[in-house]
Write a protein that holds these residues in place. Structure first.
Motif, PDB file in Angstrom:
ATOM      1  N   ASP A 120      -9.868  -6.895  -3.796  1.00 26.82           N
ATOM      2  CA  ASP A 120      -8.809  -5.392  -3.195  1.00 26.82           C
ATOM      3  C   ASP A 120      -7.919  -5.863  -2.835  1.00 26.82           C
ATOM      4  OD1 ASP A 120      -7.940  -3.386  -3.207  1.00 26.82           O
ATOM      5  OD2 ASP A 120      -9.700  -2.081  -3.043  1.00 26.82           O
TER       6      ASP A 120
ATOM      7  N   ILE B  54       1.029  -1.426   0.530  1.00 21.86           N
ATOM      8  CA  ILE B  54      -0.160  -0.020   0.149  1.00 21.86           C
ATOM      9  C   ILE B  54       1.095   0.929   0.010  1.00 21.86           C
ATOM     10  CG2 ILE B  54      -1.447   1.449   1.589  1.00 21.86           C
ATOM     11  CD1 ILE B  54      -2.946  -1.174   1.978  1.00 21.86           C
TER      12      ILE B  54
ATOM     13  N   ASP C 159      -5.973  -4.294  -1.722  1.00 25.47           N
ATOM     14  CA  ASP C 159      -5.437  -3.270  -1.083  1.00 25.47           C
ATOM     15  C   ASP C 159      -6.213  -3.986   0.505  1.00 25.47           C
ATOM     16  OD1 ASP C 159      -3.782  -1.662  -2.210  1.00 25.47           O
ATOM     17  OD2 ASP C 159      -5.254   0.270  -1.843  1.00 25.47           O
TER      18      ASP C 159
END
Length: 200
Positions: free
Chosen positions: A164, A25, A166
Motif C-alpha cells: 500500500d 497522503i 500509503d
C-alpha cells in the motif's frame, strides 16, 4: 562522498522519502492526486532523496571493499535512480502542463505509449534501485559491516509501498532506523577500507 556528506545523506534521504509519503497522503485527501503544489513538492522531495541515494550506494560500495559484487550493485542502483528520476521528472512536468487530474491521465498515456519508455522508466528500470539497495546491505551484513537486522529493515521499507503506497512514511521510518547506525559509526570508517578481492 566525504564522511560528513555521507552522514548527512544517510539521515536526510529517509527523511525526504518520509516527507514525500506524507505529502502524497495529504494530496490524496480530496480523492485525487495532482496537479498542484502538493504533487510538485512531494515529487521534488523524493527526487532530492534519489540524488542522495546515488552517493549512498557508492558509499556502501566503499564499505564493502569496492569489489566486483558491490560495484555491480552500485552501478545497477545508479541506473535505477536514473530511471526513477526520469519517472518523477515526467510526473512533475505533467503536473505543470495539466489543468486537472483527468488531463494528467491523458498526458501520462501519451508518454507511456512512446516505445521503450514504459519498460525503462516505469516497469523495469526503477526495480534496479530497490534490488541494488537490498543487495548492498545484504552483502555488508554477510561481511559483518552492518548489523544483521539492517537488511530486514531495508526489506520492510522496500516491501511496504508494494502492499500500500500509503505505507511509504512507515517504510521510511524503518529505513531511517536501518541507516542511522551507518551515519553514526560505519561511514567514517569507510574511508579507510582497503579494496577487497573481487568476487566473480
Amino acid at each position: 562522498m566525504n564522511p560528513m556528506n555521507a552522514r548527512f545523506a544517510f539521515i536526510a534521504a529517509p527523511l525526504l522519502v518520509l516527507a514525500y509519503g506524507v505529502i502524497r497522503i495529504l494530496d490524496g485527501l480530496d480523492g485525487s492526486r495532482g496537479p498542484g503544489l502538493a504533487w510538485t513538492t512531494g515529487h521534488l522531495a523524493f527526487m532530492a532523496a534519489l540524488v542522495l541515494f546515488a552517493g549512498i550506494f557508492w558509499q556502501l560500495r566503499a564499505m564493502a571493499g569496492r569489489d566486483t559484487l558491490s560495484t555491480v550493485s552500485a552501478v545497477a542502483g545508479t541506473a535505477g535512480i536514473a530511471a526513477l528520476l526520469a519517472q518523477f521528472g515526467i510526473d512533475v512536468v505533467v503536473g505543470f502542463l495539466a489543468a486537472d487530474h483527468a488531463g494528467m491521465s491523458v498526458l501520462f498515456d501519451r508518454v507511456q505509449s512512446v516505445p521503450g519508455v514504459a519498460i525503462a522508466v516505469y516497469d523495469g528500470g526503477p526495480f534496479l534501485f530497490y534490488l541494488a539497495q537490498l543487495a548492498l546491505v545484504i552483502q555488508l551484513a554477510v561481511m559483518r559491516r552492518v548489523r544483521p537486522w539492517t537488511p530486514v529493515l531495508v526489506l520492510i521499507d522496500l516491501a511496504l509501498p508494494f502492499a500500500d503506497k500509503d505505507l511509504i512514511p512507515l517504510g521510511a521510518l524503518f529505513l531511517l532506523v536501518s541507516f542511522a547506525p551507518l551515519a553514526r559509526r560505519e561511514v567514517p570508517a569507510a574511508a579507510t577500507v582497503r579494496p577487497a578481492a573481487t568476487v566473480s
